[in-house]
Design an enzyme around this catalytic site. Structure first.
Site, PDB file in Angstrom:
ATOM      1  N   ARG A  36       8.811 -15.767  18.343  1.00 47.05           N
ATOM      2  CA  ARG A  36       8.069 -15.296  17.479  1.00 47.05           C
ATOM      3  C   ARG A  36       7.954 -14.058  17.258  1.00 47.05           C
ATOM      4  O   ARG A  36       8.140 -13.604  15.943  1.00 47.05           O
ATOM      5  CB  ARG A  36       7.782 -16.756  16.748  1.00 47.05           C
ATOM      6  CG  ARG A  36       6.427 -16.440  15.918  1.00 47.05           C
ATOM      7  CD  ARG A  36       6.026 -17.500  14.789  1.00 47.05           C
ATOM      8  NE  ARG A  36       5.663 -18.529  15.664  1.00 47.05           N
ATOM      9  CZ  ARG A  36       4.245 -18.260  16.098  1.00 47.05           C
ATOM     10  NH1 ARG A  36       3.807 -17.426  15.546  1.00 47.05           N
ATOM     11  NH2 ARG A  36       3.991 -19.299  16.391  1.00 47.05           N
TER      12      ARG A  36
ATOM     13  N   TYR B  83      17.423  -8.042  -8.298  1.00 47.17           N
ATOM     14  CA  TYR B  83      18.368  -8.876  -7.659  1.00 47.17           C
ATOM     15  C   TYR B  83      17.628 -10.201  -8.121  1.00 47.17           C
ATOM     16  O   TYR B  83      16.382 -10.463  -8.090  1.00 47.17           O
ATOM     17  CB  TYR B  83      18.548  -9.084  -6.435  1.00 47.17           C
ATOM     18  CG  TYR B  83      18.869 -10.551  -5.517  1.00 47.17           C
ATOM     19  CD1 TYR B  83      20.014 -10.236  -4.928  1.00 47.17           C
ATOM     20  CD2 TYR B  83      18.177 -11.198  -4.505  1.00 47.17           C
ATOM     21  CE1 TYR B  83      20.297 -11.791  -4.847  1.00 47.17           C
ATOM     22  CE2 TYR B  83      19.018 -12.162  -4.353  1.00 47.17           C
ATOM     23  CZ  TYR B  83      19.941 -12.077  -3.855  1.00 47.17           C
ATOM     24  OH  TYR B  83      20.229 -13.419  -3.463  1.00 47.17           O
TER      25      TYR B  83
ATOM     26  N   ASP C 176      14.631  -2.201  -2.839  1.00 51.38           N
ATOM     27  CA  ASP C 176      15.153  -3.256  -2.065  1.00 51.38           C
ATOM     28  C   ASP C 176      16.662  -1.679  -2.313  1.00 51.38           C
ATOM     29  O   ASP C 176      17.246  -2.101  -3.069  1.00 51.38           O
ATOM     30  CB  ASP C 176      15.375  -4.471  -3.043  1.00 51.38           C
ATOM     31  CG  ASP C 176      16.734  -5.069  -2.681  1.00 51.38           C
ATOM     32  OD1 ASP C 176      17.931  -4.433  -1.812  1.00 51.38           O
ATOM     33  OD2 ASP C 176      16.486  -6.419  -3.128  1.00 51.38           O
TER      34      ASP C 176
ATOM     35  N   LYS D 101      24.421  -8.374   3.946  1.00 48.81           N
ATOM     36  CA  LYS D 101      25.425  -7.433   3.067  1.00 48.81           C
ATOM     37  C   LYS D 101      25.639  -6.382   3.882  1.00 48.81           C
ATOM     38  O   LYS D 101      26.841  -6.729   4.675  1.00 48.81           O
ATOM     39  CB  LYS D 101      24.780  -7.133   2.102  1.00 48.81           C
ATOM     40  CG  LYS D 101      24.367  -7.879   1.125  1.00 48.81           C
ATOM     41  CD  LYS D 101      24.502  -9.307   0.758  1.00 48.81           C
ATOM     42  CE  LYS D 101      23.963 -10.587  -0.104  1.00 48.81           C
ATOM     43  NZ  LYS D 101      22.985 -10.439  -1.096  1.00 48.81           N
TER      44      LYS D 101
HETATM   45  C1  LIG Z   1      20.906 -10.972  -0.906  1.00 44.88           C
HETATM   46  C2  LIG Z   1      20.432  -9.330  -2.052  1.00 44.88           C
HETATM   47  C3  LIG Z   1      19.532 -10.240  -1.474  1.00 44.88           C
HETATM   48  C4  LIG Z   1      19.061 -11.103  -0.688  1.00 44.88           C
HETATM   49  O1  LIG Z   1      19.343 -12.139   0.653  1.00 44.88           O
HETATM   50  P1  LIG Z   1      19.262 -12.972   1.486  1.00 44.88           P
HETATM   51  O2  LIG Z   1      20.212 -12.252   2.114  1.00 44.88           O
HETATM   52  O3  LIG Z   1      20.332 -13.605   0.482  1.00 44.88           O
HETATM   53  O4  LIG Z   1      18.139 -13.754   1.504  1.00 44.88           O
HETATM   54  C5  LIG Z   1      18.072  -9.775  -2.147  1.00 44.88           C
HETATM   55  N1  LIG Z   1      17.876  -8.011  -3.034  1.00 44.88           N
HETATM   56  C6  LIG Z   1      19.276  -8.598  -2.582  1.00 44.88           C
HETATM   57  C7  LIG Z   1      20.076  -6.841  -3.960  1.00 44.88           C
HETATM   58  C8  LIG Z   1      20.206  -8.701  -2.966  1.00 44.88           C
HETATM   59  O5  LIG Z   1      22.241  -8.456  -2.813  1.00 44.88           O
END
Ligand SMILES: *Cc1c(COP(=O)(O)O)cnc(C)c1O
Length: 386
Positions: A51, A103, A175, A200
């Site tokens: 962890r 998001y 982000d 992504k």
């Molecule tokens: C998908 C996404 C998230 C969240 O990520 P997860 O891996 O699905 O938890 C946050 N911000 C953006 C811009 C995203 O496309």
């Protein structure tokens, strides 16, 4: 290999991927152990319990820290887990400003989950200094930015926002999922924290879920690591490996996806069944000039457009493609299509959605690595079904 003198794509392959000293294996092994044998009772060791840290997770963190220009990174079980990991820095009474074009899951975390811990949020158009100033309160501790935004692909000029927030004692998190470190490196623009949904572009193959935070300041890294270990929100070794494998081709994928997206956006912008195409690479996009300066050699591979019609028309289009798969998520080799009003942004209250310009007729594309001509023809035949 710290390798900071090497180019981005070289580091994506080599940093954090040093061969295994025990066997010479060119791909380091995946360490699956949950616990590590110590040299003696109470004697420190680099790893003790998974962890807190594992060699496989640490390799991924080293790679991403290098690509974003950070001092360190932390890998979480998902992008939302990483965002939440950053929000754990907040305490009862603190206030957050986030972009209106964020998001859907971040909207939900802020509005429906963190409120019960006494953390409040104001959404503001981060393209407008006046809107930011109007949202600011004495207890504002965090500014959370996204550029390009989601799903309207709005472009925020990051450096001035960061400077403004720092002037008022806020931390700034970005982000960076949509741009990827290939196109934008927010730490270089002064941000404190970069967050990625590694699900992504970093992973890139729709086969692993993960999230990452990257920071510039070792003290902030220490604090976030303390919180992450305390909460237990970590990425497992198998997913760490898959994401690290994906990153080796990150730059090549993103550059090619940007090229195809640019051509598709130009095709869509002149299509008779489309009212408005949103893509920062189009000269008519309001953020085009900022994107040209802020994004490194491409405008991303996300495109949104409003069809000439209503909710039902957009639904027919997203259900009518054959190559573009009807799915949320983005950034992988497969092209995806979705309707934000019923899918990625369904967690918004409808009134909020409309207030922020997310219409029922909006369609969002994630452009993958298929041939441009095939993708163009697929969209064209689906648009003819309206
Ligand atoms: C998908 C996404 C998230 C969240 O990520 P997860 O891996 O699905 O938890 C946050 N911000 C953006 C811009 C995203 O496309």
């Amino acid at each position: 290999m710290s390798g900071e003198r090497h180019a981005f794509r070289t580091r994506a392959i080599h940093v954090g991927n040093e061969r295994d000293p025990a066997t010479g294996a060119i791909v380091p092994p995946i360490h699956v152990a949950s616990t590590f044998v110590l040299p003696g009772a109470g004697e420190p060791s680099e790893f003790d319990y998974s962890r807190t840290g594992t060699p496989t997770r640490q390799r991924l963190e080293t790679t991403v820290a290098s690509l974003e220009g950070g001092c360190g990174a932390l890998a979480y079980a998902s992008g939302m887990a990483a965002t939440h990991g950053a929000m754990l820095l907040l305490k009862h009474g603190d206030h957050v400003i986030a972009g209106t074009d964020i998001y859907g899951g971040t909207y939900r975390l802020l509005h429906k989950v963190l409120v019960s811990s006494g953390i409040s949020v104001t959404l503001a158009d981060t393209r407008s200094p006046e809107a930011l100033e109007a949202a600011r309160r004495p207890e504002t501790k965090l500014l959370w930015l996204e550029s390009p935004g989601n799903p309207l692909l709005s472009i925020t000029d990051l450096a001035p926002c960061v400077a403004w927030a720092h002037q008022h004692g806020m931390l700034v998190g970005v982000d960076n999922t949509f741009a990827s470190p290939v196109l934008t490196r927010p730490l270089e623009l002064g941000a404190d924290i970069v967050m990625h949904s590694a699900t992504k572009y970093l992973g890139g193959h729709s086969d692993a879920l993960g999230g990452i935070l990257v920071v510039r300041d070792p003290e902030l890294h220490r604090r976030l690591h303390y919180l992450q270990n305390a909460v237990g929100n970590v990425l497992g070794p198998w997913d760490s490996y898959l994401i690290q494998r994906g990153i080796k081709t990150l730059e090549l994928r993103v550059r090619e996806q940007c090229r195809t997206a640019q051509r598709l956006a130009e095709f869509l912008a002149s299509h008779p069944r489309i009212e408005r195409t949103l893509y920062p690479g189009l000269p008519q996009h309001p953020g085009h000039d900022i994107a040209t300066r802020q994004m490194d050699g491409g405008y991303g591979a996300m495109i949104s457009f409003e069809v000439a019609g209503d909710f039902a028309a957009a639904k027919r289009v997203v259900e009518g493609t054959e190559l573009f798969q009807l799915a949320v998520s983005l950034g992988a080799v497969e092209s995806l299509i979705e309707q934000p009003a019923s899918m990625s942004h369904a967690s918004y209250d409808r009134a909020d959605r409309l207030k922020h310009g997310i219409r029922d007729s909006l369609v969002r594309l994630s452009v993958g690595l298929e041939a441009f001509e095939d993708l163009r023809d697929d969209l064209d035949q689906a648009l003819r079904k309206i």
